[in-house]
Design an enzyme around this catalytic site. Structure first.
Site, PDB file in Angstrom:
ATOM      1  N   ASP A   1      54.698  21.758  52.003  1.00 36.24           N
ATOM      2  CA  ASP A   1      54.654  20.689  50.139  1.00 36.24           C
ATOM      3  C   ASP A   1      55.716  19.021  50.475  1.00 36.24           C
ATOM      4  O   ASP A   1      55.425  18.621  49.949  1.00 36.24           O
ATOM      5  CB  ASP A   1      54.369  21.389  49.030  1.00 36.24           C
ATOM      6  CG  ASP A   1      53.701  21.963  48.569  1.00 36.24           C
ATOM      7  OD1 ASP A   1      52.590  22.295  49.391  1.00 36.24           O
ATOM      8  OD2 ASP A   1      53.212  22.289  47.550  1.00 36.24           O
TER       9      ASP A   1
ATOM     10  N   SER B   1      55.952  30.347  50.427  1.00 33.50           N
ATOM     11  CA  SER B   1      55.180  30.800  51.945  1.00 33.50           C
ATOM     12  C   SER B   1      55.445  30.530  53.080  1.00 33.50           C
ATOM     13  O   SER B   1      55.180  32.046  53.531  1.00 33.50           O
ATOM     14  CB  SER B   1      53.151  30.660  51.375  1.00 33.50           C
ATOM     15  OG  SER B   1      53.494  31.279  49.568  1.00 33.50           O
TER      16      SER B   1
ATOM     17  N   ARG C   1      44.349   8.822  32.574  1.00 34.28           N
ATOM     18  CA  ARG C   1      44.299   6.842  33.012  1.00 34.28           C
ATOM     19  C   ARG C   1      42.548   6.813  33.653  1.00 34.28           C
ATOM     20  O   ARG C   1      41.995   5.312  33.413  1.00 34.28           O
ATOM     21  CB  ARG C   1      45.033   6.367  33.845  1.00 34.28           C
ATOM     22  CG  ARG C   1      46.586   6.756  33.361  1.00 34.28           C
ATOM     23  CD  ARG C   1      47.953   6.192  33.727  1.00 34.28           C
ATOM     24  NE  ARG C   1      49.481   6.020  32.742  1.00 34.28           N
ATOM     25  CZ  ARG C   1      49.749   5.779  34.348  1.00 34.28           C
ATOM     26  NH1 ARG C   1      50.150   5.181  35.201  1.00 34.28           N
ATOM     27  NH2 ARG C   1      51.260   5.693  32.818  1.00 34.28           N
TER      28      ARG C   1
ATOM     29  N   LYS D   1      49.110  30.868  38.389  1.00 38.83           N
ATOM     30  CA  LYS D   1      47.677  30.444  36.972  1.00 38.83           C
ATOM     31  C   LYS D   1      46.291  31.464  37.780  1.00 38.83           C
ATOM     32  O   LYS D   1      45.932  31.747  36.333  1.00 38.83           O
ATOM     33  CB  LYS D   1      47.441  29.278  37.945  1.00 38.83           C
ATOM     34  CG  LYS D   1      46.629  28.869  37.559  1.00 38.83           C
ATOM     35  CD  LYS D   1      46.140  27.636  38.305  1.00 38.83           C
ATOM     36  CE  LYS D   1      45.517  28.099  40.098  1.00 38.83           C
ATOM     37  NZ  LYS D   1      45.663  27.040  41.159  1.00 38.83           N
TER      38      LYS D   1
ATOM     39  N   TYR E   1      44.015  18.499  39.596  1.00 38.68           N
ATOM     40  CA  TYR E   1      42.908  18.986  39.000  1.00 38.68           C
ATOM     41  C   TYR E   1      44.273  20.432  38.598  1.00 38.68           C
ATOM     42  O   TYR E   1      43.723  21.867  38.194  1.00 38.68           O
ATOM     43  CB  TYR E   1      43.317  20.338  40.861  1.00 38.68           C
ATOM     44  CG  TYR E   1      44.049  20.709  41.219  1.00 38.68           C
ATOM     45  CD1 TYR E   1      44.995  22.076  41.445  1.00 38.68           C
ATOM     46  CD2 TYR E   1      44.608  19.366  42.285  1.00 38.68           C
ATOM     47  CE1 TYR E   1      45.713  22.409  42.198  1.00 38.68           C
ATOM     48  CE2 TYR E   1      46.323  19.988  42.186  1.00 38.68           C
ATOM     49  CZ  TYR E   1      46.308  21.254  42.826  1.00 38.68           C
ATOM     50  OH  TYR E   1      47.751  21.344  43.478  1.00 38.68           O
TER      51      TYR E   1
ATOM     52  N   ALA F   1      71.124  25.178  50.271  1.00 37.91           N
ATOM     53  CA  ALA F   1      71.333  24.864  51.680  1.00 37.91           C
ATOM     54  C   ALA F   1      70.791  23.084  51.834  1.00 37.91           C
ATOM     55  O   ALA F   1      69.816  22.700  50.791  1.00 37.91           O
ATOM     56  CB  ALA F   1      70.505  25.198  52.356  1.00 37.91           C
TER      57      ALA F   1
ATOM     58  N   THR G   1      49.354  26.501  49.620  1.00 35.15           N
ATOM     59  CA  THR G   1      50.091  26.917  50.362  1.00 35.15           C
ATOM     60  C   THR G   1      49.449  27.531  51.818  1.00 35.15           C
ATOM     61  O   THR G   1      50.223  27.899  52.180  1.00 35.15           O
ATOM     62  CB  THR G   1      49.366  29.160  49.285  1.00 35.15           C
ATOM     63  OG1 THR G   1      50.093  28.562  48.140  1.00 35.15           O
ATOM     64  CG2 THR G   1      50.721  29.853  49.749  1.00 35.15           C
TER      65      THR G   1
ATOM     66  N   HIS H   1      18.886  37.206  48.055  1.00 36.83           N
ATOM     67  CA  HIS H   1      18.164  36.710  46.469  1.00 36.83           C
ATOM     68  C   HIS H   1      18.591  38.671  45.464  1.00 36.83           C
ATOM     69  O   HIS H   1      18.172  39.209  45.591  1.00 36.83           O
ATOM     70  CB  HIS H   1      16.928  37.002  46.317  1.00 36.83           C
ATOM     71  CG  HIS H   1      16.048  37.116  45.538  1.00 36.83           C
ATOM     72  ND1 HIS H   1      16.382  35.508  44.558  1.00 36.83           N
ATOM     73  CD2 HIS H   1      14.890  36.778  45.045  1.00 36.83           C
ATOM     74  CE1 HIS H   1      14.999  35.495  43.340  1.00 36.83           C
ATOM     75  NE2 HIS H   1      15.070  36.300  43.181  1.00 36.83           N
TER      76      HIS H   1
ATOM     77  N   CYS I   1      54.058  29.243  44.617  1.00 39.83           N
ATOM     78  CA  CYS I   1      52.738  29.553  44.581  1.00 39.83           C
ATOM     79  C   CYS I   1      52.837  30.893  44.044  1.00 39.83           C
ATOM     80  O   CYS I   1      52.009  31.770  43.579  1.00 39.83           O
ATOM     81  CB  CYS I   1      51.811  29.980  46.297  1.00 39.83           C
ATOM     82  SG  CYS I   1      50.844  30.685  46.062  1.00 39.83           S
TER      83      CYS I   1
ATOM     84  N   GLY J   1      51.923  14.559  38.438  1.00 41.51           N
ATOM     85  CA  GLY J   1      52.242  14.564  39.395  1.00 41.51           C
ATOM     86  C   GLY J   1      53.420  15.282  39.893  1.00 41.51           C
ATOM     87  O   GLY J   1      54.060  16.135  39.491  1.00 41.51           O
TER      88      GLY J   1
ATOM     89  N   CYS K   1      50.542  29.703  41.613  1.00 41.82           N
ATOM     90  CA  CYS K   1      48.700  29.921  42.155  1.00 41.82           C
ATOM     91  C   CYS K   1      48.833  31.193  41.986  1.00 41.82           C
ATOM     92  O   CYS K   1      47.621  31.751  41.012  1.00 41.82           O
ATOM     93  CB  CYS K   1      48.448  30.560  43.647  1.00 41.82           C
ATOM     94  SG  CYS K   1      49.088  28.820  44.704  1.00 41.82           S
TER      95      CYS K   1
END
Length: 453
Positions: free
Chosen positions: A304, A15, A200, A52, A179, A116, A312, A436, A44, A263, A49
């Site tokens: 990243d 992206s 952990r 998912k 997450y 590359a 993203t 409301h 992504c 990770g 993203c």
């Protein structure tokens, strides 16, 4: 005539890289080349993203079927068809990749389906054997999930693998409490998988607001996700019937699949970066200044691969700031302050600004918070609870943070983020008329702090 083949050469077709390439080419008229060794769209679109979120949508129908019956609908929730869903999902990803390719073509960017690497400050070498020169090089190669260094660790899946499963397992152990681990625990549980989590720490979602992550954990347990804190794998091996896991919990247990969500690492290996003077920091991340420039003036990096804020929309904004800085003659530092984000658990968590814990260390604060059963699910006889929370500066009344745990929290936090980015005060929230009946009206109706510190 330029001494270089390109004004800009981008390494990475995710992206951030695609946005920088096409804007530079279409809006500033510069000659751009881009190389991508895998699929256009990056993490992504292809393995993050987008698929998912499609899985989040698919998994949420399990609760909706139960709710529908409580609202008077005659409906049966049959077994989930992974083959049907995953086939449609892959078709959608193919469609989106085609859009990314077309955007580059329409902008006049020359594409290279190749890996590359950096030869020198102005030269990239492609896996085809070609060399291309550029006045500026932008690295946008993203990151990848990593497996822990554990014997037989290759038996475990990582997030990239989840989207390519031939079939849903009956049981899965998810290792990690971040997450990604939490989102997939909710997704797979919603699809009918027996999910256990080993992490952990003492609580999931480290770094998020304590009260918010506590409620998410409570709701996940209530739904039936097996959560085990202070747990990690000691040994794992393949046996008939699945993977046998020996853990610090002091037992052995069999699972059909093990999923490591422990990770990610920037994609900087074997790119020739350090050889040309680009410094790599913790975890192999490219070190850059506020303009995304490395120690080599002609080489920049975004997204990243810099391990700053790995989202993203942030990579896209970094790409835009790079283009404005380099080709727009408008030096634009990247703004990483007050970035809204969402964790797509069930229920979702939306957050922007400071946690209560971080704000308390900075200054005196007031906390406005409420937790309740929302109307829709309460009527359907579910025990779900939601939370709305504002962290407010006692000194100047600015809302320092907002944390929401609720269905559609991601949608809500996007709008709350605008007000908080503008520096809205608690009184300005109070002056906003409530809509409301909604869950979000609580953000503007809380009058009395629940605690001060």
């Amino acid at each position: 005539m330029s001494d270089f083949d390109y004004d800009l050469f981008v390494i990475g077709g995710g992206s951030g890289g695609v946005r920088a390439a096409r804007v530079a080419a279409s809006e500033y008229g510069v000659k751009v080349g881009l190389a991508e060794e895998d699929r256009y769209g990056g993490t992504c679109v292809i393995r993050g993203c987008v698929p998912k979120k499609l899985m989040v949508f698919a998994s949420s129908y399990r609760d909706l079927f139960a709710d529908a019956r409580n609202y008077g609908w005659e409906i049966n929730d049959g077994p989930f068809d992974w083959h049907l869903f995953s086939g449609k999902m892959r078709n959608e990803l193919d469609r989106l990749e085609g859009i990314y390719r077309k955007l580059l073509d329409n902008s006049g960017v020359e594409k290279f389906d190749a890996r590359a690497t950096i030869k020198d400050a102005h030269t990239v070498t492609l896996s085809t054997g070609e060399e291309k020169t550029a006045k500026h090089i932008l690295i946008a190669t993203g990151g990848r999930p990593v497996r822990p260094e554990l014997e037989n660790g290759e038996l475990g899946l990582v997030s990239d693998d989840i989207f390519h499963m031939d079939a849903l397992p009956r049981s899965m152990l998810i290792v990690g409490g971040g997450y990604i681990a939490c989102e997939f625990a909710c997704i797979l549980h919603g699809m009918g998988v027996d999910v256990s989590m080993y992490y952990r720490g003492g609580q999931i979602l480290n770094g998020f607001d304590d009260e918010a992550r506590g409620l998410v954990a409570e709701q996940m347990r209530m739904r039936g996700v097996g959560m085990h804190s202070g747990a990690s794998i000691l040994e794992m091996d393949q046996r008939d019937g699945g993977i046998c896991v020996k853990s610090t919990l002091g037992n052995e247990k069999m699972f059909d699949k093990v999923f490591f969500a422990t990770g990610r690492r920037p994609n900087t290996d074997n790119m020739g970066l350090e050889e040309v003077g680009v410094k790599l920091g913790r975890n192999g991340a490219i070190e850059v200044n506020e303009y995304s420039q490395t120690g080599v003036p002609s080489i920049y990096a975004i997204g990243d691969v810099t391990d700053r804020v790995n989202l993203t929309p942030v990579a896209i904004r970094e790409g835009m700031a790079f283009v404005e800085t380099v080709f727009g003659a408008k030096p634009t530092p990247v703004d990483h302050d007050l970035i809204p984000s969402a964790v797509f658990t069930q229920p979702e968590m939306g957050t922007v600004g400071m946690t209560e814990e971080a704000a308390r260390e900075q200054e005196e604060i007031e906390i406005y918070a409420t937790s309740f059963k929302p109307m829709q699910t309460a009527f359907a006889e579910r025990e779900d609870r939601v939370m709305m929370k504002l962290v407010v500066s006692k000194k100047n009344r600015t809302v320092l943070g907002c944390h929401i745990v609720a269905p559609q929290a991601g949608e809500m936090i996007q709008l709350a983020g605008i007000a908080i980015k503008m520096g809205a005060t608690k009184e300005q929230f109070d002056q906003t008329c409530a809509v409301h009946p909604t869950m979000a009206e609580e953000l503007v109706t809380m009058r009395t702090p629940v605690r001060t510190s």
